[in-house]
Write an enzyme that holds these catalytic residues in place. Structure first.
Site, PDB file in Angstrom:
ATOM      1  N   HIS A  84       0.809  -1.223   0.000  1.00  0.00           N
ATOM      2  CA  HIS A  84       0.000   0.000   0.000  1.00  0.00           C
ATOM      3  C   HIS A  84       0.850   1.284   0.000  1.00  0.00           C
ATOM      4  CE1 HIS A  84      -2.946   3.005   1.113  1.00  0.00           C
ATOM      5  NE2 HIS A  84      -2.373   3.163   2.292  1.00  0.00           N
ATOM      6  N   HIS A 128       3.654   6.793   5.578  1.00  0.00           N
ATOM      7  CA  HIS A 128       2.436   7.432   6.078  1.00  0.00           C
ATOM      8  C   HIS A 128       1.610   6.573   7.053  1.00  0.00           C
ATOM      9  CE1 HIS A 128       0.099   5.378   2.848  1.00  0.00           C
ATOM     10  NE2 HIS A 128      -0.929   5.542   3.676  1.00  0.00           N
ATOM     11  N   GLU A 173       0.712   4.915  12.723  1.00  0.00           N
ATOM     12  CA  GLU A 173      -0.602   4.423  13.060  1.00  0.00           C
ATOM     13  C   GLU A 173      -0.624   2.904  13.256  1.00  0.00           C
ATOM     14  OE1 GLU A 173      -3.096   6.089  13.806  1.00  0.00           O
ATOM     15  OE2 GLU A 173      -4.678   4.577  13.782  1.00  0.00           O
ATOM     16  N   ASP A 174       0.018   2.202  12.367  1.00  0.00           N
ATOM     17  CA  ASP A 174      -0.165   0.744  12.323  1.00  0.00           C
ATOM     18  C   ASP A 174       1.030  -0.091  12.761  1.00  0.00           C
ATOM     19  OD1 ASP A 174      -2.649   1.266  11.303  1.00  0.00           O
ATOM     20  OD2 ASP A 174      -2.038   1.093   9.215  1.00  0.00           O
ATOM     21  N   ASP A 214      -3.256   8.316  -1.029  1.00  0.00           N
ATOM     22  CA  ASP A 214      -3.658   7.253  -0.104  1.00  0.00           C
ATOM     23  C   ASP A 214      -5.107   6.863  -0.397  1.00  0.00           C
ATOM     24  OD1 ASP A 214      -3.558   5.646   2.322  1.00  0.00           O
ATOM     25  OD2 ASP A 214      -4.728   7.230   3.280  1.00  0.00           O
ATOM     26  N   ASP A 265     -23.752  13.451 -26.281  1.00  0.00           N
ATOM     27  CA  ASP A 265     -22.797  14.243 -25.523  1.00  0.00           C
ATOM     28  C   ASP A 265     -22.004  13.368 -24.550  1.00  0.00           C
ATOM     29  OD1 ASP A 265     -21.527  16.514 -24.733  1.00  0.00           O
ATOM     30  OD2 ASP A 265     -23.066  17.138 -23.318  1.00  0.00           O
TER      31      ASP A 265
HETATM   32 MN    MN Z   1      -2.776   4.541   4.014  1.00  0.00          MN
END
Ligand code: MN
Length: 720
Positions: free
Chosen positions: A50, A74, A78-79, A141, A262
Site C-alpha cells: 500500500h 504514512h 498508526e499501524d 492514499d 454528448d
Molecule cells: Mn494509508
C-alpha cells in the site's frame, strides 16, 4: 499483484528530480517494509504494497522527495510500533511533520459518525494549510484505498468510505486542480454507491461504441483535418466521458438514457493563446454550436487556476461533442494541478508552495475559526465545494468568483468581511437591487455600506457562501449572548429586589460552581436564556429564603397564578425590555402582536429567552400552571422602532374600497407590510392587514380613521 521494487521507485523520482535524496528514499522504503512486516491488507496483499503504491502514484505528479518519503512512511505511526520520534531521528523534522499531518487524519478516519467526520475535515484543512503536500499524500492514499475498496467485507464501511470520498476528497482534489484524481475518485465512489446505475451506463456506452464503429477515431480524424486545413498545428485527442460525469449530467438536465448524447470529449492542444481562439473560431464556423455550452476559462480562469476554452458543438456526423481547447502550458496545469507549479531547478530539490497562498484555503480556515462546531463547518464547506461558480465584477473590474446562487451579501463578504458586515444595499449593473438577488455571470456589483449597519440575522436565510454564513452566525451569537446577559441581569435585579436585596454580580461568585457557570456573566446569561430561573439563583445565593418561599408558593390561588403577579397594580418591579433586539433574547408572540403601550407579560422559554404576549392573550392559559415562567415586563421608554400591528377589516365588496383602506392607513403614516384576504362573499371582503406602527396609540388612531371611512364595515385589532 506485483509490487514496485525499491530501485524502480528511486529511478522514477530521479527521472524528474536528479538531485533527489536517493539514500533517504531507500532508507524509508526499507524502514516501512520492516515495520509493516507481515501485516496484510484486506486484499490479502502484504500491507507494505500500500505505501509503495501511494508513493509510486505520486511520482506521476513529479512530487518532491519529501512527499515520496512521507508516502512510504504514512501508515507506520498508526499501524506499526514506529513512533514520531523515530521518524524524526531517522528522517528529519520536515518528514516528521508531514507524516504527523497524515497520521492525524488517519486516526479519526475510522470513526463513523458525522461529528467525527467533520472533525476529520477540520484537521485536514489545518494540516494542508500548513503544507499542501499533506493533502497530496492523503489524496494518493485515498486513491489506492478506493481502488482496493471492493476487498473490504463490511458493506457499511465501504459505503461510508465511498461517501466521504465523494463529498470531501473528490471536491478537494478538484480545488487544487487535480482533475484526473478527482475523476477517478468520483468514479470509484460511484461504483460503490450506485452500482446498478453505473453498470447500465457502461452497458449503454458499450452498445453505442459497438454500433458506431470507431466513432471516436472518425471524429478525431475529421477534427484534425479541419484544424490542419485552417493552418493550425494542434494535437487532438478524444475519449469517452466517465460514467459518473454522464450520470451527473443526466440528473442535472433530467434526460433519459435514450437521449444520451454528448458522451464524448475532445481536447485540442495548441501552441499559444491566440491559437486557442483561432481553433475555436475554426470549429464554430464549421459546426453548429450547442447554446450555452461555451465557457472561456482563459480570460476568467477557475479558482483552482484551470484555464481552457470549453464548447459544445454538433460535430462530425452531427454527433454532439464537447471540445476543450488549451495551450500546452495550460494543459500541464490541468493535468498536474498544484503539482505543475513545483519546479526542479538545478541545485534545488523542489520548491514547495505554502498552502496559505490558496485563497479558498484561507477562507476555509477563516470559517473554521468562526464556526461554533465542526458540523457547522462541514455543512459550509460541503455545500460550497459542490457548487458551480459565477463570476462577478467590482466597479473597478476586479473579478470575484462565487458559488452559483450567491447574492450581493455573499459578494460583499467575499470582498471583505467589513464590507459584508456593513452592507445596506447593492447596485447590480447600475440598478439598486434587493440584497437577496441571485447574481448572474458577468454582473457588476457595487455594494453600498453604512457604518451604522450590522449583519442582519435574516441574511443567513439566503446567503450561500460559508464565509458570509459564518460571519453572520458569529455576529448573531455574540449579539445574542449580550442580549441574554442584559435580560438576565434585569430579571435578577428584580428578583433580588423582591427579596429586599440589591443585586450585585459579586454575590453570584460563590454559586458559580453549583450552576456550572464559568463566570458571573455566564450565570446571568443562563437566566436570560431561560435555562435557569431567577428563583433558583436567589434561593441558592440566600439559602435561608428557601423555606419561606415554598410556603409563599402554596398560598397562591390555583389557576391564573402567573397572571396574578402581572396584574398587580405596582409595575415598578417589571423588567424593561427597552434595548433588547427582537428575534434574539426577545420574541414577540405571533398570536397577539404586542405593541408599545399594551400591557405585556413575558413567558420564559428554555434556551430561547422570552416571548412577549399581551396580558389578555388567550394563549397565556397554557402557562397557568407554570408561574415560574412568567415574567413581569414593561416597555421602557419608546425606542422609535417600528412594531408590527395586525388588524381585521371587513369592507364592502365594491370597486375602490381596498384603495380607500390603504389610503387611510398611509395618510396616518402606517406602513402596510402584509395584506391577506381571508374571506370573500358577494357583499363583503374580510382582510387581515399587518401594519408597521410606533405603538398601540398609533394603531388605535389608524383603526379610528378606518372606522370613520364609509365603505368600511368593521375594524378590529386582530386577536390570535
Ligand atoms: Mn494509508
Amino acid at each position: 499483484m506485483r509490487m514496485m521494487r525499491q530501485f524502480e521507485l528511486v529511478e522514477r523520482v530521479k527521472a524528474y528530480d536528479p538531485l533527489a535524496d536517493e539514500d533517504a528514499i531507500n532508507r524509508a522504503y526499507v524502514f516501512a517494509m520492516k515495520m509493516h512486516g507481515s501485516q496484510k491488507r484486506a486484499s490479502g496483499d502484504p500491507y507494505f504494497s500500500h505505501p509503495i503504491e501511494v508513493a509510486g502514484f505520486l511520482t506521476k505528479y513529479r512530487l518532491d522527495c519529501a512527499s515520496i518519503i512521507t508516502a512510504l512512511l504514512h501508515d507506520t505511526i498508526e499501524d506499526t510500533p514506529a513512533t514520531l520520534a523515530d521518524i524524526e531521528r531517522l528522517f528529519g523534522a520536515e518528514i516528521a511533520r508531514l507524516v504527523d499531518g497524515v497520521t492525524k487524519l488517519n486516526r479519526i478516519e475510522l470513526q463513523s459518525d458525522h461529528a467525527k467526520q467533520a472533525e476529520n475535515l477540520r484537521k485536514l484543512v489545518l494540516a494542508m494549510s500548513e503544507d499542501i503536500r499533506v493533502l497530496l499524500v492523503k489524496l494518493a492514499d485515498r486513491v489506492h484505498n478506493m481502488r482496493t475498496l471492493h476487498y473490504i467485507q463490511n458493506p457499511d464501511k465501504r459505503r461510508r468510505i465511498a461517501l466521504e470520498t465523494m463529498e470531501i476528497y473528490a471536491p478537494l482534489a478538484e480545488r487544487i486542480g487535480m482533475q484526473e484524481i478527482k475523476m477517478e475518485l468520483e468514479d470509484l465512489a460511484f461504483a460503490e454507491l450506485h452500482p446498478e446505475a453505473r453498470a447500465s451506463l457502461i452497458a449503454r456506452l458499450k452498445f453505442l461504441r459497438e454500433h458506431g464503429g470507431d466513432l471516436i477515431g472518425r471524429i478525431l480524424e475529421e477534427l484534425r483535418k479541419t484544424l490542419a486545413d485552417a493552418g493550425l498545428e494542434a494535437s487532438v485527442s478524444g475519449r469517452e466521458k466517465t460514467p459518473y460525469s454522464i450520470w451527473l449530467k443526466m440528473q442535472k438536465k433530467n434526460v433519459g438514457f435514450e437521449q444520451l448524447s454528448d458522451i464524448m470529449a475532445f481536447r485540442v492542444v495548441v501552441d499559444g493563446v491566440e491559437d486557442c481562439y483561432r481553433a475555436l473560431g475554426t470549429i464554430h464556423s464549421k459546426y453548429p454550436m450547442v447554446p450555452n455550452r461555451f465557457k472561456d476559462y482563459i480570460s476568467t480562469p477557475k479558482p483552482n487556476g484551470y484555464r481552457s476554452l470549453h464548447t459544445g458543438v454538433f460535430g462530425p456526423e452531427r454527433h454532439r461533442i464537447e471540445v476543450q481547447i488549451r495551450t500546452r502550458e495550460m494543459h500541464e496545469v490541468a493535468e498536474l494541478g498544484v503539482a505543475a507549479h513545483w519546479k526542479y531547478k538545478s541545485g534545488d530539490s523542489g520548491q514547495f508552495t505554502d498552502g496559505r497562498q490558496y485563497r479558498w484555503l484561507r477562507e476555509l480556515l477563516d470559517i473554521l475559526e468562526h464556526a461554533s462546531n465542526p458540523e457547522e463547518f462541514l455543512e459550509h464547506t460541503k455545500l460550497e465545494m459542490f457548487q458551480d461558480q459565477v463570476f462577478c465584477f467590482t466597479p473597478k473590474g476586479d473579478l470575484i468568483s462565487l458559488p452559483r446562487g450567491a447574492t450581493p451579501v455573499d459578494f460583499a463578504y467575499a470582498v471583505h468581511s467589513v464590507v459584508g458586515d456593513t452592507c445596506v444595499g447593492a447596485k447590480v449593473n447600475g440598478r439598486i437591487m434587493p440584497l437577496r438577488t441571485r447574481l448572474e455571470n458577468g454582473d457588476q456589483v457595487e455594494i453600498v455600506t453604512s457604518k451604522a449597519q450590522t449583519p442582519n440575522p435574516t441574511w443567513e436565510r439566503f446567503v450561500v457562501t460559508g464565509k458570509a454564513r459564518a460571519r453572520i452566525r458569529r455576529f448573531v451569537r455574540t449579539q445574542q449572548r449580550a442580549q441574554y446577559v442584559d435580560l438576565g441581569r434585569a430579571i435578577l435585579v428584580r428578583a433580588f429586589r423582591a427579596e429586599g436585596y440589591d443585586f450585585a454580580e459579586k454575590a453570584l461568585e460563590g454559586v458559580l460552581k453549583i450552576f456550572k457557570a464559568a463566570s458571573a456573566d455566564d450565570l446571568v446569561a443562563m437566566v436570560g436564556e431561560g435555562t435557569l430561573t431567577a428563583r433558583e439563583v436567589v434561593s441558592t445565593v440566600f439559602p435561608e429564603l428557601k423555606t419561606r418561599q415554598q410556603r409563599a408558593d402554596n398560598v397562591v390561588p390555583m389557576g391564573r397564578k402567573g397572571r396574578g403577579a402581572a396584574e398587580r397594580k405596582d409595575r415598578s418591579n417589571a423588567v424593561p425590555i427597552k434595548g433588547l433586539i427582537p428575534g434574539m433574547a426577545l420574541h414577540f408572540a405571533g398570536c397577539c402582536h404586542p405593541l408599545p403601550g399594551d400591557r405585556i407579560v413575558g413567558i420564559v422559554t428554555t434556551g430561547k429567552g422570552v416571548t412577549i404576549h399581551t396580558i389578555d392573550c388567550e394563549n397565556l392559559e397554557q402557562y397557568a400552571d407554570t408561574p415560574e415562567r412568567w415574567l413581569d415586563l414593561s416597555w421602557g421608554e419608546s425606542d422609535g422602532q417600528a412594531h408590527m400591528g395586525r388588524i381585521d377589516v371587513v369592507v364592502a365588496n365594491e370597486p375602490g374600497t381596498l384603495g380607500s383602506v390603504t389610503t387611510v392607513i398611509a395618510k396616518n403614516m402606517g406602513n402596510i407590510t402584509n395584506l391577506k384576504i381571508t374571506n370573500r362573499t358577494v357583499e363583503f371582503f374580510e382582510l387581515i392587514i399587518d401594519i408597521e406602527v410606533r405603538d398601540v396609540k398609533h394603531l388605535t388612531n389608524i383603526i379610528a380613521a378606518l372606522r370613520a371611512t364609509p365603505s368600511i364595515n368593521s375594524v378590529e385589532r386582530a386577536r390570535n
